[in-house]
Design a protein around this motif. Structure first.
Motif, mmCIF file in Angstrom:
data_model
loop_
_atom_site.group_PDB
_atom_site.id
_atom_site.type_symbol
_atom_site.label_atom_id
_atom_site.label_comp_id
_atom_site.label_asym_id
_atom_site.label_seq_id
_atom_site.Cartn_x
_atom_site.Cartn_y
_atom_site.Cartn_z
ATOM 1 N N ILE A 1 39.039 42.612 45.236
ATOM 2 C CA ILE A 1 38.084 42.355 44.157
ATOM 3 C C ILE A 1 37.398 43.681 43.851
ATOM 4 N N THR A 2 37.556 44.161 42.631
ATOM 5 C CA THR A 2 36.996 45.467 42.268
ATOM 6 C C THR A 2 35.523 45.354 41.900
ATOM 7 N N ASP A 3 34.845 46.490 42.009
ATOM 8 C CA ASP A 3 33.445 46.542 41.609
ATOM 9 C C ASP A 3 33.285 46.206 40.124
ATOM 10 N N ASP A 4 34.281 46.550 39.323
ATOM 11 C CA ASP A 4 34.225 46.235 37.896
ATOM 12 C C ASP A 4 34.290 44.722 37.657
ATOM 13 N N GLU A 5 35.099 44.016 38.463
ATOM 14 C CA GLU A 5 35.168 42.557 38.346
ATOM 15 C C GLU A 5 33.831 41.920 38.726
ATOM 16 N N MET B 1 36.718 55.833 39.598
ATOM 17 C CA MET B 1 37.313 55.371 40.827
ATOM 18 C C MET B 1 36.807 53.957 41.117
ATOM 19 N N ASP B 2 37.716 53.062 41.403
ATOM 20 C CA ASP B 2 37.337 51.701 41.755
ATOM 21 C C ASP B 2 37.047 51.594 43.240
ATOM 22 N N GLU B 3 36.023 50.801 43.537
ATOM 23 C CA GLU B 3 35.754 50.406 44.911
ATOM 24 C C GLU B 3 36.072 48.921 44.977
ATOM 25 N N THR B 4 36.539 48.465 46.124
ATOM 26 C CA THR B 4 36.928 47.067 46.233
ATOM 27 C C THR B 4 36.376 46.443 47.501
ATOM 28 N N ILE B 5 36.300 45.112 47.475
ATOM 29 C CA ILE B 5 36.091 44.375 48.705
ATOM 30 C C ILE B 5 37.396 43.643 48.979
ATOM 31 N N LEU B 6 37.661 43.427 50.242
ATOM 32 C CA LEU B 6 38.935 42.851 50.643
ATOM 33 C C LEU B 6 38.708 41.495 51.290
ATOM 34 N N PRO B 7 38.969 40.421 50.560
ATOM 35 C CA PRO B 7 38.851 39.098 51.171
ATOM 36 C C PRO B 7 39.831 38.964 52.332
ATOM 37 N N HIS B 8 39.546 38.023 53.213
ATOM 38 C CA HIS B 8 40.396 37.792 54.393
ATOM 39 C C HIS B 8 41.865 37.619 53.991
ATOM 40 N N ASP B 9 42.116 36.924 52.893
ATOM 41 C CA ASP B 9 43.485 36.673 52.442
ATOM 42 C C ASP B 9 43.920 37.658 51.361
ATOM 43 N N THR B 10 43.518 38.901 51.519
ATOM 44 C CA THR B 10 43.733 39.903 50.480
ATOM 45 C C THR B 10 45.197 40.302 50.276
ATOM 46 N N ARG B 11 46.052 40.034 51.241
ATOM 47 C CA ARG B 11 47.473 40.359 51.101
ATOM 48 C C ARG B 11 48.305 39.112 51.403
ATOM 49 N N ASP B 12 49.375 38.953 50.701
ATOM 50 C CA ASP B 12 50.290 37.856 50.999
ATOM 51 C C ASP B 12 51.661 38.437 51.341
ATOM 52 N N PRO B 13 52.580 37.604 51.824
ATOM 53 C CA PRO B 13 53.907 38.124 52.197
ATOM 54 C C PRO B 13 54.641 38.802 51.039
#
Length: 66
Positions: free
Chosen positions: A20-24, A1-13
């Motif tokens: 950003i995944t823990d693996d990255e 299972m991946d865990e991620t962090i979500l940057p402020h600009d994590t989604r675009d239109p």
């Protein structure tokens, strides 16, 4: 299972995902560790779970943090 962090600009239109995944993060840290022993990660998060904490890693007593 991946865990991620979500940057402020994590989604675009266009609905692209920029999490950003823990693996990255592990890959980036491993690449840095191949060049130096001095790597510091700073996460400004409301909940970072364990980030990169290791079992048995040295800790600073609470009293020493003040």
């Amino acid at each position: 299972m991946d865990e991620t962090i979500l940057p402020h600009d994590t989604r675009d239109p266009g609905r692209q995902v920029f999490d950003i995944t823990d693996d990255e993060i592990k890959e980036w840290v491993d690449a840095l560790l191949a060049k130096t022993d001095n790597v510091v990660l700073l996460f400004d998060c409301c909940h970072s779970a364990s980030a990169t904490r290791q079992v048995g890693a040295p800790t600073v007593p609470t009293a020493a943090r003040t």
